[in-house]
Design a protein around this motif. Structure first.
Motif, PDB file in Angstrom:
ATOM      1  N   GLY A   1      23.550 -31.133  69.305  1.00 49.99           N
ATOM      2  CA  GLY A   1      23.405 -32.367  70.300  1.00 49.99           C
ATOM      3  C   GLY A   1      22.729 -32.061  71.368  1.00 49.99           C
ATOM      4  O   GLY A   1      22.711 -31.133  72.245  1.00 49.99           O
ATOM      5  N   THR A   2      22.057 -33.211  71.965  1.00 46.85           N
ATOM      6  CA  THR A   2      21.374 -33.228  73.211  1.00 46.85           C
ATOM      7  C   THR A   2      21.871 -34.668  74.193  1.00 46.85           C
ATOM      8  O   THR A   2      22.182 -35.574  73.431  1.00 46.85           O
ATOM      9  CB  THR A   2      20.036 -33.088  73.244  1.00 46.85           C
ATOM     10  N   GLN A   3      22.434 -34.373  75.377  1.00 52.77           N
ATOM     11  CA  GLN A   3      22.947 -35.651  76.161  1.00 52.77           C
ATOM     12  C   GLN A   3      21.667 -36.311  76.659  1.00 52.77           C
ATOM     13  O   GLN A   3      20.648 -36.118  76.993  1.00 52.77           O
ATOM     14  CB  GLN A   3      23.560 -34.907  77.330  1.00 52.77           C
ATOM     15  N   VAL A   4      21.811 -37.711  76.408  1.00 56.79           N
ATOM     16  CA  VAL A   4      21.065 -38.845  76.757  1.00 56.79           C
ATOM     17  C   VAL A   4      21.993 -39.641  77.842  1.00 56.79           C
ATOM     18  O   VAL A   4      22.982 -40.194  77.311  1.00 56.79           O
ATOM     19  CB  VAL A   4      20.499 -39.413  75.846  1.00 56.79           C
ATOM     20  N   THR A   5      21.643 -39.644  79.256  1.00 54.07           N
ATOM     21  CA  THR A   5      22.091 -40.617  79.970  1.00 54.07           C
ATOM     22  C   THR A   5      21.323 -41.899  80.662  1.00 54.07           C
ATOM     23  O   THR A   5      20.049 -41.239  81.021  1.00 54.07           O
ATOM     24  CB  THR A   5      22.812 -39.704  81.165  1.00 54.07           C
ATOM     25  N   VAL A   6      21.556 -42.743  80.636  1.00 57.00           N
ATOM     26  CA  VAL A   6      20.756 -44.011  80.932  1.00 57.00           C
ATOM     27  C   VAL A   6      21.355 -44.650  82.219  1.00 57.00           C
ATOM     28  O   VAL A   6      22.385 -45.151  81.734  1.00 57.00           O
ATOM     29  CB  VAL A   6      20.445 -44.965  79.877  1.00 57.00           C
ATOM     30  N   SER A   7      20.807 -44.482  83.072  1.00 60.23           N
ATOM     31  CA  SER A   7      21.422 -45.242  84.407  1.00 60.23           C
ATOM     32  C   SER A   7      20.995 -46.628  84.584  1.00 60.23           C
ATOM     33  O   SER A   7      19.976 -47.216  84.245  1.00 60.23           O
ATOM     34  CB  SER A   7      21.001 -44.356  85.769  1.00 60.23           C
ATOM     35  N   SER A   8      21.795 -47.373  85.208  1.00 60.27           N
ATOM     36  CA  SER A   8      21.559 -49.038  85.198  1.00 60.27           C
ATOM     37  C   SER A   8      20.927 -49.096  86.595  1.00 60.27           C
ATOM     38  O   SER A   8      20.744 -48.230  87.695  1.00 60.27           O
ATOM     39  CB  SER A   8      22.853 -49.726  85.335  1.00 60.27           C
TER      40      SER A   8
END
Length: 124
Positions: free
Chosen positions: A117-124
């Motif tokens: 797995g690889t973390q994807v983080t999308v900020s608003s």
């Protein structure tokens, strides 16, 4: 032994793009249906996209259709997930998976091999 290694995750602002890669060893991606799934804490792992062994058949979750594109490079033995117009709700750990057959499916239970797995983080 089959190994799948994901890369390309990270932090991006809403509306941005990322490209995830899944490098395979021990099995050629051309002989495998490949999929991408994602999971957030406390929720089931969910289907995102899949591509058949021939590369001609692709499936997408409704939530990513039109924004994400799955593709494969048989020479590099790698599968990609191009993610555009990212939204905060796309934040998750993204997993690459492979089947022992070229037939593509969307059910996670029917995949035989998984990456870390690889973390994807999308900020608003």
């Amino acid at each position: 032994q089959v190994q799948l290694v994901e890369s390309g995750g990270g932090l991006v602002r809403a509306g941005g793009s990322l490209r995830l890669s899944c490098s395979a060893s021990g099995r050629t991606v051309s002989s495998s249906a490949m999929g991408w799934f994602r999971q957030v804490p406390g929720k089931e792992r969910e289907f995102v996209a899949a591509i058949g062994g021939s590369g001609g058949t692709t499936y997408y979750a409704d939530s990513v259709k039109g924004r994400f594109t799955i593709s494969r490079d048989n020479a590099e033995n790698t599968v990609y997930l191009q993610m555009n117009s990212l939204k905060p709700e796309d934040t998750a750990v993204y997993y690459c998976a492979a089947r022992r057959t070229i037939v593509v499916v969307t059910q996670k239970e029917r995949y035989d091999y998984w990456g870390q797995g690889t973390q994807v983080t999308v900020s608003s």
